[in-house]
Design a protein around this motif. Structure first.
Motif, mmCIF file in Angstrom:
data_model
loop_
_atom_site.group_PDB
_atom_site.id
_atom_site.type_symbol
_atom_site.label_atom_id
_atom_site.label_comp_id
_atom_site.label_asym_id
_atom_site.label_seq_id
_atom_site.Cartn_x
_atom_site.Cartn_y
_atom_site.Cartn_z
ATOM 1 N N CYS A 154 -16.961 -0.168 -11.716
ATOM 2 C CA CYS A 154 -16.465 -0.074 -10.391
ATOM 3 C C CYS A 154 -16.362 1.463 -9.876
ATOM 4 C CB CYS A 154 -15.138 -0.858 -10.046
ATOM 5 S SG CYS A 154 -15.348 -2.540 -10.500
ATOM 6 N N ARG A 155 -16.643 1.609 -8.553
ATOM 7 C CA ARG A 155 -16.189 2.971 -8.044
ATOM 8 C C ARG A 155 -14.832 2.923 -7.538
ATOM 9 N NH1 ARG A 155 -21.725 2.395 -7.009
ATOM 10 N NH2 ARG A 155 -22.982 4.240 -7.975
ATOM 11 N N THR A 156 -14.120 3.914 -7.574
ATOM 12 C CA THR A 156 -12.867 3.784 -7.185
ATOM 13 C C THR A 156 -12.409 4.844 -6.096
ATOM 14 O OG1 THR A 156 -12.063 2.929 -9.355
ATOM 15 C CG2 THR A 156 -10.233 3.744 -8.269
ATOM 16 N N VAL A 157 -11.546 4.560 -5.519
ATOM 17 C CA VAL A 157 -10.997 5.695 -4.469
ATOM 18 C C VAL A 157 -9.346 5.343 -4.495
ATOM 19 C CG1 VAL A 157 -10.551 6.211 -2.016
ATOM 20 C CG2 VAL A 157 -12.974 5.889 -3.060
ATOM 21 N N GLU A 158 -8.812 6.413 -4.417
ATOM 22 C CA GLU A 158 -7.203 6.577 -4.481
ATOM 23 C C GLU A 158 -6.942 7.017 -2.926
ATOM 24 O OE1 GLU A 158 -4.333 9.635 -5.756
ATOM 25 O OE2 GLU A 158 -4.325 8.105 -7.414
ATOM 26 N N TYR A 159 -5.860 6.159 -2.486
ATOM 27 C CA TYR A 159 -5.271 6.821 -1.299
ATOM 28 C C TYR A 159 -4.058 6.733 -1.083
ATOM 29 C CZ TYR A 159 -4.893 1.641 -0.476
ATOM 30 O OH TYR A 159 -4.923 0.259 -0.334
ATOM 31 N N LYS A 160 -3.246 7.463 -0.241
ATOM 32 C CA LYS A 160 -1.932 7.319 -0.025
ATOM 33 C C LYS A 160 -1.268 6.411 0.770
ATOM 34 C CE LYS A 160 -1.565 12.261 -1.559
ATOM 35 N NZ LYS A 160 -1.376 13.853 -1.221
ATOM 36 N N LYS A 161 -0.131 6.031 0.774
ATOM 37 C CA LYS A 161 0.643 5.149 1.244
ATOM 38 C C LYS A 161 2.044 5.999 1.535
ATOM 39 C CE LYS A 161 -0.031 1.160 -0.584
ATOM 40 N NZ LYS A 161 -0.107 -0.028 -1.112
ATOM 41 N N GLU A 162 2.895 4.991 2.566
ATOM 42 C CA GLU A 162 4.046 5.647 2.825
ATOM 43 C C GLU A 162 4.948 5.603 1.578
ATOM 44 O OE1 GLU A 162 7.383 4.888 6.604
ATOM 45 O OE2 GLU A 162 6.122 3.188 5.658
ATOM 46 N N GLY A 213 3.999 5.183 -1.710
ATOM 47 C CA GLY A 213 3.190 5.532 -2.750
ATOM 48 C C GLY A 213 1.757 5.747 -2.831
ATOM 49 N N LYS A 214 0.909 5.316 -3.776
ATOM 50 C CA LYS A 214 -0.658 5.444 -4.029
ATOM 51 C C LYS A 214 -0.900 4.205 -4.287
ATOM 52 C CE LYS A 214 -0.635 10.247 -5.435
ATOM 53 N NZ LYS A 214 -1.053 11.154 -6.032
ATOM 54 N N THR A 268 -2.948 2.539 10.407
ATOM 55 C CA THR A 268 -2.784 4.012 10.332
ATOM 56 C C THR A 268 -4.004 4.166 9.884
ATOM 57 O OG1 THR A 268 -2.136 3.411 8.103
ATOM 58 C CG2 THR A 268 -0.434 3.896 9.866
ATOM 59 N N GLY A 269 -5.019 3.565 9.379
ATOM 60 C CA GLY A 269 -6.335 3.789 9.103
ATOM 61 C C GLY A 269 -6.634 4.298 7.653
ATOM 62 N N GLY A 270 -5.794 4.282 6.900
ATOM 63 C CA GLY A 270 -5.889 4.578 5.556
ATOM 64 C C GLY A 270 -6.816 3.904 4.811
#
Length: 244
Positions: free
Chosen positions: A157-165, A167-168, A193-195
């Motif tokens: 799998c390809r992975t992308v990390e994104y931040k949230k209020e 945590g991550k 919020t679009g994240g």
């Protein structure tokens, strides 16, 4: 995806187009995390996107379906945490007439935005994007590709990390699911919020595919989630401003 609206912001990330059939003109004949009110302050409104490219009967069908979506929403206060008014889209899928109307109007909106060019792949976000993404893909005679939280899918799998209020988190797509050069439309129930949508867009680009745009059932306009999505076309069915 339905749930509490969070300020998630994407962080860092870890086959050629088939011939495209035209989107058929339909001769016949769902949202979010926060509560639209029937009164003027904070009311949900029909999105102001132009529909001049559609025929008169299609325009009428479009507006009727939009209102049906709003009328079908159910509201749950203090869910999943106190202070959040959760907008539940599930009643739409419990009503075959509403669900059929939703699918048809989404096809109309795609045709109105992209003319007769349709995406090679419909990419749906966990979890509410799975409710209508596969059936929309089937209606368009296109494959559906899920984007899921890390660890939910087998294989590479390809992975992308994104931040949230709070945590991550990480989104993944299977490496074999999207081919280089394919055009992709990302679909989900809501843009707040679009994240998460932005993270999914990064996944598409990691696949060397083309991000054609985004489609959402509901937009929370005052959260300005579109700002994270760049200049890609964005289709929304209804919109809600909590601050009016």
């Amino acid at each position: 995806m339905s749930g509490p609206a969070t300020s998630d912001i994407p962080a860092e990330s870890v086959a050629t187009n088939p011939s495209q059939p035209s989107i058929p003109s339909t001769s016949v004949p769902d949202a979010s995390r926060r509560e639209p009110s029937s009164s003027a302050p904070g009311a949900t409104e029909l999105t102001g996107q132009p529909v001049t490219a559609l025929l008169d009967y299609e325009q009428k069908k479009l507006e009727t379906a939009k209102q049906l979506v709003v009328n079908s929403l159910r509201y749950e206060p203090d869910f999943p945490i106190p202070g959040i008014k959760f907008i539940d889209i599930l009643p739409i899928f419990q009503n075959p007439v509403a669900f059929e109307s939703l699918l048809e109007v989404l096809v109309l909106l795609i045709r109105e935005r992209f003319s007769n060019e349709i995406p090679d792949v419909i990419v749906g976000l966990e979890a509410r994007g799975f409710l209508f993404g596969p059936t929309l893909a089937l209606r368009l005679n296109r494959p559906f590709v899920p984007v899921r939280k890390k660890g939910k899918m087998p294989g590479a799998c390809r992975t992308v990390e994104y931040k949230k209020e709070y945590g991550k988190d990480e989104f993944q797509v299977q490496t074999s699911a999207i081919k280089p050069g394919q055009t992709c439309l990302i679909v989900d129930d809501i843009i707040a919020t679009g994240g998460t949508a932005a993270a999914a867009g990064q996944l598409v680009e990691l696949c060397d595919a083309k991000l054609m745009g985004y489609l959402f059932m509901i937009e929370i306009t005052n959260l300005k989630g579109k700002a994270l999505l760049g200049d890609k076309p964005i289709i929304t069915l209804v919109e809600h401003n909590e601050e009016e």
